[in-house]
Scaffold this motif. Structure first.
Motif, short mmCIF file in Angstrom:
data_model
loop_
_atom_site.label_atom_id
_atom_site.label_comp_id
_atom_site.label_asym_id
_atom_site.label_seq_id
_atom_site.Cartn_x
_atom_site.Cartn_y
_atom_site.Cartn_z
N SER A 123 24.04 16.30 56.57
CA SER A 123 23.79 16.16 58.01
C SER A 123 22.90 17.26 58.55
CB SER A 123 25.11 16.17 58.77
OG SER A 123 25.72 17.45 58.72
N ASN B 210 25.83 10.76 61.35
CA ASN B 210 25.90 11.26 59.97
C ASN B 210 27.33 11.07 59.47
OD1 ASN B 210 23.16 12.69 59.61
ND2 ASN B 210 23.91 13.52 61.55
N GLN B 211 27.46 10.40 58.33
CA GLN B 211 28.79 10.09 57.80
C GLN B 211 28.78 10.37 56.31
OE1 GLN B 211 29.13 7.03 55.74
NE2 GLN B 211 31.22 7.66 55.20
N SER B 212 29.91 10.88 55.81
CA SER B 212 29.98 11.15 54.37
C SER B 212 31.42 11.06 53.88
CB SER B 212 29.43 12.55 54.07
OG SER B 212 30.28 13.55 54.58
N GLN C 53 26.82 9.44 51.24
CA GLN C 53 26.33 10.09 52.45
C GLN C 53 25.37 9.15 53.18
OE1 GLN C 53 24.86 13.33 49.95
NE2 GLN C 53 26.02 14.78 51.19
N ASP D 51 19.64 19.56 59.17
CA ASP D 51 18.18 19.54 59.18
C ASP D 51 17.61 20.89 58.80
OD1 ASP D 51 15.56 18.25 59.98
OD2 ASP D 51 15.58 19.94 61.38
N ALA E 108 21.99 10.10 66.73
CA ALA E 108 22.05 10.24 65.28
C ALA E 108 23.50 10.17 64.83
CB ALA E 108 21.42 11.55 64.82
N GLN F 68 15.99 20.92 54.78
CA GLN F 68 16.64 19.84 54.04
C GLN F 68 16.24 19.88 52.57
OE1 GLN F 68 16.53 15.82 55.69
NE2 GLN F 68 15.81 16.69 57.62
N SER G 144 21.46 20.21 63.16
CA SER G 144 21.74 18.90 62.58
C SER G 144 20.55 17.97 62.67
CB SER G 144 22.94 18.26 63.30
OG SER G 144 24.05 19.10 63.32
N LYS G 145 20.57 16.94 61.86
CA LYS G 145 19.59 15.88 61.97
C LYS G 145 19.75 15.15 63.30
CE LYS G 145 19.44 14.83 57.00
NZ LYS G 145 19.73 13.79 55.97
N SER H 207 22.95 8.84 56.80
CA SER H 207 22.36 9.47 57.99
C SER H 207 21.47 8.44 58.68
CB SER H 207 21.54 10.70 57.60
OG SER H 207 20.85 11.22 58.71
N ASP I 90 29.03 18.70 56.57
CA ASP I 90 28.46 18.01 55.42
C ASP I 90 27.00 18.44 55.25
OD1 ASP I 90 28.12 16.10 53.31
OD2 ASP I 90 27.04 14.85 54.74
#
Length: 689
Positions: free
Chosen positions: A128, A197-199, A181, A130, A195, A54, A155-156, A183, A125
């Motif tokens: 999102s 994750n949106q952006s 963004q 990791d 989890a 990250q 991903s996270k 998370s 994205d």
């Protein structure tokens, strides 16, 4: 006492981040990479690899992965305009007008590369992510068809945490850039974690007619439902739209580098035709891992995707409905032969099936009108694999693996003539072996060697390209890669050296060509000789300390030499044998400087020097060399015990270089260039709860 510190290190075979440092010895602990089914120390890995964290991804502009990925020797990512990405591992850019081909990509161990061989990497994205693991060089023995390498994105949300974590980041910048963004990683209980994750990203773009609008939401779920079994789900929806300004000639770029492709001859301009790509995609995968006993593990997964793509272009308007379904299953067995000798064996298969409806219409200023061509295609591929690894005294590691790949395409024309039955392209059965070894000469010095076969069948987009014809003459790429390398850790790993040399002899390389109306098609190019050298050094000049003006300082440098030539390549009366391979720079040199000051003030600087790039097979046109310099300054402040605020400001192309980061290969009419932005800026803030 141990202090956590995020490294921004660049290594040929691994970028070291998120390490733990012993404050008494300042010695980095071993970094691990998940490759070949299990996590293992990067020092002992038999392959050339890289690990991006990250911290590396976010150390420059957050909307794009280009800066971080381009620090890896042997890897090149291009961005012709916002949202339009290409990725090449060791020279596969000649196949990719957009998207990713010749490289196998996984998301959380689910193949993101579809059954047709294409990967829409721009759907993910960066916020999102990791971690990204990269295996360089052909590795089809257990990963299926590829001749460039393998990229695994994690991903996270799959790292176990005890408390909820929420990150919100807002970024604004030049040319109308705005990005939001979010998370959130939420432990449900001791056995379940979710989890989200949106952006949302939008940009007007540097050039005319290069706007981007991208929305993405991703859900990750992990459930350890018994002590020996875990269920994992990854799914996302992406709504991506970006305008395509088109290539310019050298004269047009010199006159106005911000213009989109103007009208030329009988063809209207890119803006008049509202040239763009719109992609709405659902992707999902479900996997289960069960440790049957202390020696035997079973892994099984199913995954699928649905893409609805619209692509108004200069000469037509293409609509594609793509659906994919697949599964990956394997058994893993590990045991001891003696106290000093242990082994493991994996046996499995990966299978995918794709259904593609591709329709082309006349394009009347962004409106689809009269049909030109309609086809249905199906692609099926299976890869059966077996691998064994033997380890002696934790010093010698020997790996032997082989995969059997089957790939075929069926197609049926629906317009202008309705075919009654399907026709088939069968690329046969191909064996893909790999043999590799790594030996620890000392606890901090390792040597490695490998030999592997590459194989990559033509993708759906190459068999049925934008000229609306089914190309039945294309053959798969094949080749053999020989490679040797070293890894050396000095002075408690404060200096890490990495180097590798390889030679890859490729047969029937697939190369993009363009017709007079701008429609592309593909053909095989005989033999290609790829010789390369990749070297890297990480110097940890000042280890983390609690006093002083500089609290930590590290410098890394990475170099790639790509001696790639056409060994035998003739097109009609033109003989290109001996020419440099199109789209590959001879040298790339990247450097990173990372400095931590008091009060959590951090400076990240990156430098990228890329040599000239041949843009046509005849080597008559070159993109000029460029030096790209980027910088980011960030400051963090913890408020109470629940919130950390971070402010950052950065600049891209500080030297104001006039360059093209994404060229059109073998372009008709000299329209090779997609000018990149001059000096530009961004700033933002993030909140961590």
């Amino acid at each position: 006492m141990k202090t956590n510190y995020l490294l921004a290190a660049c290594c040929l075979c691994g970028k070291l981040y998120g390490q733990t440092i012993d404050s008494t010895t300042h010695k980095l602990e071993q970094v691990e990479i998940k490759a070949y089914f299990n996590k293992q120390p990067l020092l002992r890995l038999t392959a050339s690899a890289a690990v991006l964290s990250q911290q590396s991804i976010q150390s420059q502009q957050s909307p794009s992965l280009v800066s971080a990925i381009n620090t890896i020797p042997g890897v090149r990512m291009e961005e012709r305009s916002p949202g339009s990405y290409r990725l090449a591992l060791r020279g596969s850019m000649i196949r990719s007008p957009f998207g990713v081909r010749n490289v196998k990509i996984y998301l959380d161990d689910f193949p993101l590369t579809d059954a047709g061989g294409n990967t829409y990497f721009n759907l993910i994205d960066p916020f999102s992510i990791d971690q990204i693991n990269v295996l360089k060089g052909p590795d089809g023995s257990i990963y299926g068809a590829n001749s460039g390498g393998v990229v695994s994105v994690y991903s996270k949300g799959f790292n176990e945490i005890t408390k909820s974590k929420v990150d919100l980041q807002l970024t604004g910048g030049s040319y109308g850039l705005f990005q939001q963004q979010l998370s959130a990683v939420l432990p449900v209980n001791e056995t379940q974690q979710i989890a989200i994750n949106q952006s949302w990203t939008r940009s007007d773009g540097y050039r005319a007619h290069s706007a981007l609008n991208k929305k993405n939401i991703q859900l990750n779920y992990n459930w350890q439902y018994t002590r020996s079994s875990a269920l994992k789900f990854t799914g996302f929806y992406s709504d991506l739209g970006y305008q395509t300004p088109g290539g310019l000639t050298a004269a047009q770029m010199e006159s106005d580098r911000r213009q989109s492709r103007p009208k030329g001859g009988p063809n209207p301009s890119a803006a008049e035709q509202k040239a763009a790509i719109y992609d709405k995609t659902f992707f999902g995968g479900l996997s289960n891992s069960t440790q049957i006993n202390s020696k035997l593990t079973l892994f099984a997964s199913v995954f699928g995707s649905s893409n609805q793509i619209k692509n108004p272009f200069i000469t037509n308007y293409e609509k594609r409905d793509e659906k994919n379904l697949g599964s990956r299953i394997y058994l893993s067995y590990a045991d001891l032969l003696s106290q000093t000798l242990k082994y493991e064996v994996q046996l499995g298969l990966e299978t995918q099936k794709g259904w593609y409806a591709i329709d082309n219409y006349d394009n009347n200023q962004g409106v689809a009108t009269n049909p030109q061509a309609k086809d249905k295609l199906e692609n099926s591929q299976q890869s059966y694999f077996v691998r064994t690894q033997i380890t002696w005294l934790e010093r010698l590691q020997v790996e032997l693996s082989v995969g059997l790949n089957e790939n075929k395409i069926s197609y049926q024309q629906r317009f202008p003539i309705q075919q009654d039955s399907k026709s088939n392209l069968n690329f046969g059965e191909t064996w893909m072996p790999r043999a590799a070894a790594s030996y620890l000469v000392s606890p901090d010095f390792a040597v490695r060697a490998s030999i592997s076969k590459g194989f990559s069948a033509p993708t759906i987009a190459e068999v049925r390209s934008s000229d609306n014809l089914i190309n039945t003459d294309l053959k798969p790429e094949t080749g053999t890669n020989h490679e040797v390398g070293i890894r050396w850790h000095l002075w408690n790993r404060r200096i890490i050296l990495d180097a590798a040399a390889y030679t890859y002899q490729m047969n029937d390389a697939i190369i993009r060509q363009v017709r007079e109306n701008g429609a592309e098609y593909f053909q095989n190019a005989g033999k290609i000789d790829q010789k390369g050298l990749e070297a890297s050094i990480l110097t940890y000049l000042i280890t983390p300390q609690k006093s002083g003006i500089i609290r930590s300082l590290q410098l890394s440098s990475n170099f790639s030499l790509n001696d790639y030539t056409f060994k035998s390549y003739t097109v009609g009366e033109n003989n290109y044998s001996g020419n440099r391979l199109t789209a590959v720079p001879k040298t790339v040199w990247t450097n990173s400087l990372n400095v931590l000051f008091p009060n959590e003030l951090r400076l990240d600087v990156r430098s990228n020097l890329t040599a000239t790039i041949p843009l046509d097979d005849a080597n008559t046109v070159y993109a000029k060399r460029y030096h790209l310099l980027q910088g980011k300054l960030s400051w963090s402040k913890t408020i109470g015990t629940l919130c950390t605020i971070k402010l950052f400001v950065g600049a891209d192309n500080l030297l104001n270089e006039k360059y093209s980061l994404g060229n059109d290969i073998n372009a008709f009419g000299g329209r090779y260039f997609n000018p990149a932005p001059l000096r530009n800026y961004y700033a933002g803030m993030s909140f961590n709860f």
